[in-house]
Design a protein around this motif. Sequence first.
Motif: not given
Length: 247
Positions: A111-117, A127-133, A136-145
């Motif tokens: 199953t596929t699930h969409k991620l955004s910032s 908990s997984f949260t994200f930020a746009n970096t 060259a293409i859309s990319c997400l940095a990841v913070r895991v707590e």
Amino acid sequence: MFQVRVLGEHGPYPAPGGATTGFLIQTDEGNVLLDCGSGVFAELTKYVKIEELDAVLVTHHHADHVSDIPVLRYAVMIAQNRKLLRQKLPIYANQEPQHLFASLAFEPYVTTHKLSSASNVQLIGASFTFANTIHAISCLAVRVEYKGNVFVFSADSGPCAALEQLAKDADVFICEASWLEKDKGSAEIGHLTTKEAARIAKRADVKQLALTHFFPDYDRSVIQKEAEEAYGSAVHLCKQGEIISIS
């Protein structure tokens, strides 16, 4: 337990016997694969069986971060057909570009699930949260707590205020370091030099900086020297197969 297993540390292609980007995030409650580049799947199976994997997370759709996804999906299909895996494997992935996100589908096995910032995902008790970096293409940095401890992965990025904010006070910050200072490329490519990565980590007050995404031909001692000059203290260089504890 809260740890990260390095499955690959090269970019944009692997050294002989090596692998590009991939990390196995493990807590007391399960296993999440973070990116799945060239050579990563074979390395993953040294440590966990496919039926022990709770989810896959994809920061962006460049080949050195996703090229082993089709191979992983075959393993999921075969494990389900053999009744070793009784549920679909969830793949959480950057929703952009949309056609590349859509290409991850593999019914009825994943199953596929969409991620955004704006996403906040709960997996393996963390908990997984994200930020746009900047890339060259859309990319997400990841913070895991997890249980008060924090791991942050830069994914691919140029100098970026959002990445610095996401990394703030992390216990471990694994950051890409694609270039030595002499090889610094243009801003639109979206990568960091070793010194730029170190400066971000220093401003973010991270407890431990670990660098990754190395060009295979680089001398690791030069990477270390440049990074530590900018960081002001010891910098760790990721090595395939090692465990980094988050505490």
